[in-house]
Write a protein that holds these residues in place. Structure first.
Motif, PDB file in Angstrom:
ATOM      1  N   THR A   3       1.051  -1.208  -0.025  1.00 59.67           N
ATOM      2  CA  THR A   3      -0.187  -0.081   0.015  1.00 59.67           C
ATOM      3  C   THR A   3       0.907   1.276  -0.085  1.00 59.67           C
ATOM      4  O   THR A   3       1.961   1.080   0.269  1.00 59.67           O
ATOM      5  CB  THR A   3      -0.923   0.036   1.161  1.00 59.67           C
ATOM      6  OG1 THR A   3      -0.018   0.123   2.543  1.00 59.67           O
ATOM      7  CG2 THR A   3      -1.683  -1.087   1.224  1.00 59.67           C
ATOM      8  N   VAL A   4       0.315   2.232  -0.605  1.00 52.95           N
ATOM      9  CA  VAL A   4       0.974   3.550  -0.587  1.00 52.95           C
ATOM     10  C   VAL A   4       0.020   4.565  -0.211  1.00 52.95           C
ATOM     11  O   VAL A   4      -1.083   4.677  -0.753  1.00 52.95           O
ATOM     12  CB  VAL A   4       1.402   4.046  -2.129  1.00 52.95           C
ATOM     13  CG1 VAL A   4       2.068   5.198  -2.062  1.00 52.95           C
ATOM     14  CG2 VAL A   4       2.704   3.031  -2.398  1.00 52.95           C
ATOM     15  N   THR A   5       0.500   5.476   0.975  1.00 52.46           N
ATOM     16  CA  THR A   5      -0.423   6.590   1.514  1.00 52.46           C
ATOM     17  C   THR A   5       0.273   7.985   1.239  1.00 52.46           C
ATOM     18  O   THR A   5       1.265   8.246   1.780  1.00 52.46           O
ATOM     19  CB  THR A   5      -0.707   6.207   3.066  1.00 52.46           C
ATOM     20  OG1 THR A   5      -1.159   4.955   2.926  1.00 52.46           O
ATOM     21  CG2 THR A   5      -1.871   7.147   3.542  1.00 52.46           C
ATOM     22  N   GLN A   6      -0.526   8.913   0.830  1.00 52.69           N
ATOM     23  CA  GLN A   6      -0.203  10.245   0.805  1.00 52.69           C
ATOM     24  C   GLN A   6      -1.179  10.950   1.546  1.00 52.69           C
ATOM     25  O   GLN A   6      -2.138  11.180   1.389  1.00 52.69           O
ATOM     26  CB  GLN A   6      -0.148  10.772  -0.778  1.00 52.69           C
ATOM     27  CG  GLN A   6       0.922   9.981  -1.712  1.00 52.69           C
ATOM     28  CD  GLN A   6       0.932  10.804  -2.862  1.00 52.69           C
ATOM     29  OE1 GLN A   6       0.385   9.957  -3.657  1.00 52.69           O
ATOM     30  NE2 GLN A   6       1.017  11.868  -3.238  1.00 52.69           N
ATOM     31  N   PRO A   7      -0.474  11.808   2.769  1.00 50.99           N
ATOM     32  CA  PRO A   7      -1.388  12.502   3.726  1.00 50.99           C
ATOM     33  C   PRO A   7      -1.883  13.585   2.960  1.00 50.99           C
ATOM     34  O   PRO A   7      -2.993  14.278   3.147  1.00 50.99           O
ATOM     35  CB  PRO A   7      -0.238  13.119   4.607  1.00 50.99           C
ATOM     36  CG  PRO A   7       0.697  12.068   4.582  1.00 50.99           C
ATOM     37  CD  PRO A   7       0.907  11.387   3.150  1.00 50.99           C
ATOM     38  N   GLN A   8      -1.257  14.250   1.708  1.00 52.87           N
ATOM     39  CA  GLN A   8      -1.549  15.512   1.285  1.00 52.87           C
ATOM     40  C   GLN A   8      -1.032  15.299  -0.177  1.00 52.87           C
ATOM     41  O   GLN A   8      -0.153  15.884  -0.835  1.00 52.87           O
ATOM     42  CB  GLN A   8      -1.233  16.759   1.835  1.00 52.87           C
ATOM     43  CG  GLN A   8       0.483  17.128   1.477  1.00 52.87           C
ATOM     44  CD  GLN A   8       1.581  16.129   2.211  1.00 52.87           C
ATOM     45  OE1 GLN A   8       1.234  15.161   2.403  1.00 52.87           O
ATOM     46  NE2 GLN A   8       2.413  16.862   2.515  1.00 52.87           N
ATOM     47  N   PRO A   9      -2.045  14.630  -1.049  1.00 49.11           N
ATOM     48  CA  PRO A   9      -1.688  14.512  -2.520  1.00 49.11           C
ATOM     49  C   PRO A   9      -1.825  15.791  -3.298  1.00 49.11           C
ATOM     50  O   PRO A   9      -1.283  16.021  -4.350  1.00 49.11           O
ATOM     51  CB  PRO A   9      -2.922  13.573  -3.221  1.00 49.11           C
ATOM     52  CG  PRO A   9      -4.325  13.653  -2.151  1.00 49.11           C
ATOM     53  CD  PRO A   9      -3.344  14.034  -0.716  1.00 49.11           C
ATOM     54  N   GLN A  10      -2.514  16.798  -2.800  1.00 42.30           N
ATOM     55  CA  GLN A  10      -2.423  18.233  -3.566  1.00 42.30           C
ATOM     56  C   GLN A  10      -1.629  19.246  -2.499  1.00 42.30           C
ATOM     57  O   GLN A  10      -1.840  19.015  -1.553  1.00 42.30           O
ATOM     58  CB  GLN A  10      -3.864  18.524  -3.795  1.00 42.30           C
ATOM     59  CG  GLN A  10      -4.550  17.713  -4.580  1.00 42.30           C
ATOM     60  CD  GLN A  10      -5.580  18.496  -5.294  1.00 42.30           C
ATOM     61  OE1 GLN A  10      -5.998  19.708  -5.469  1.00 42.30           O
ATOM     62  NE2 GLN A  10      -6.665  17.785  -5.370  1.00 42.30           N
ATOM     63  N   GLU A  11      -0.760  19.890  -2.991  1.00 41.09           N
ATOM     64  CA  GLU A  11      -0.038  20.754  -2.550  1.00 41.09           C
ATOM     65  C   GLU A  11       0.067  22.209  -3.158  1.00 41.09           C
ATOM     66  O   GLU A  11       0.220  22.418  -4.558  1.00 41.09           O
ATOM     67  CB  GLU A  11       1.387  20.222  -2.187  1.00 41.09           C
ATOM     68  CG  GLU A  11       2.487  20.969  -1.453  1.00 41.09           C
ATOM     69  CD  GLU A  11       1.980  21.046  -0.040  1.00 41.09           C
ATOM     70  OE1 GLU A  11       2.302  22.197   0.616  1.00 41.09           O
ATOM     71  OE2 GLU A  11       1.478  20.145   0.616  1.00 41.09           O
ATOM     72  N   SER A  12       0.022  23.359  -2.528  1.00 43.30           N
ATOM     73  CA  SER A  12       0.282  24.792  -3.020  1.00 43.30           C
ATOM     74  C   SER A  12       1.773  24.780  -3.192  1.00 43.30           C
ATOM     75  O   SER A  12       2.505  24.442  -2.049  1.00 43.30           O
ATOM     76  CB  SER A  12      -0.269  25.710  -2.293  1.00 43.30           C
ATOM     77  OG  SER A  12      -1.810  25.711  -1.977  1.00 43.30           O
ATOM     78  N   VAL A  13       2.018  25.402  -4.097  1.00 48.11           N
ATOM     79  CA  VAL A  13       3.528  25.661  -4.524  1.00 48.11           C
ATOM     80  C   VAL A  13       3.757  27.228  -4.462  1.00 48.11           C
ATOM     81  O   VAL A  13       3.198  27.627  -5.321  1.00 48.11           O
ATOM     82  CB  VAL A  13       4.188  24.810  -5.601  1.00 48.11           C
ATOM     83  CG1 VAL A  13       5.414  25.514  -5.997  1.00 48.11           C
ATOM     84  CG2 VAL A  13       3.860  23.382  -5.461  1.00 48.11           C
TER      85      VAL A  13
END
Length: 98
Positions: A3-13
Motif C-alpha cells: 500500500t502507498v499512502t499520501q497525507p496530502q496528494p495536493q499541495e500549493s507551491v
C-alpha cells in the motif's frame, strides 16, 4: 499486499520556496522501487524521480530530491527553488523489483 499512502496528494507551491511532500508505504518485500510523478493541469503525468530500495543514497534529480527511510517506510519528495510550473498534483508510487 503493498500500500502507498499520501497525507496530502495536493499541495500549493510558492515560487522560490521549498516544498516537501510526504509518502508512506507498506510492503513485505526487500527489493522494490519507489517513484514520484506529477500530474500537470493539462492532465499529463510526468515522471520526476525513482529510488531503488537497495540504494543507500537518496536519489536526486535537478531540483528534486527524496528522503528515503527504508526502516520507517517513508519516501518524501523535496522540491527546491519551486517555480510556477511546479503547480501540479503529485503522486508517489510503488513497484516490486520483479
Amino acid at each position: 499486499a503493498q500500500t502507498v499512502t499520501q497525507p496530502q496528494p495536493q499541495e500549493s507551491v510558492q515560487e522560490t520556496g521549498t516544498v516537501t511532500l510526504d509518502c508512506t508505504y507498506s510492503t513485505s518485500e526487500s527489493g522494490y522501487y519507489l517513484f514520484w510523478y506529477k500530474q500537470s493541469p493539462s492532465g499529463e503525468m510526468v515522471f520526476i524521480i525513482r529510488q531503488n530500495a537497495y540504494e543507500q543514497q537518496n536519489a536526486t534529480n535537478d531540483r528534486y530530491s527524496v528522503n528515503f527511510q527504508k526502516e520507517a517506510k517513508t519516501f518524501s519528495l523535496k522540491i527546491s527553488d519551486s517555480q510556477l510550473e511546479d503547480a501540479a498534483v503529485y503522486f508517489c508510487a510503488y513497484s516490486g523489483a520483479r
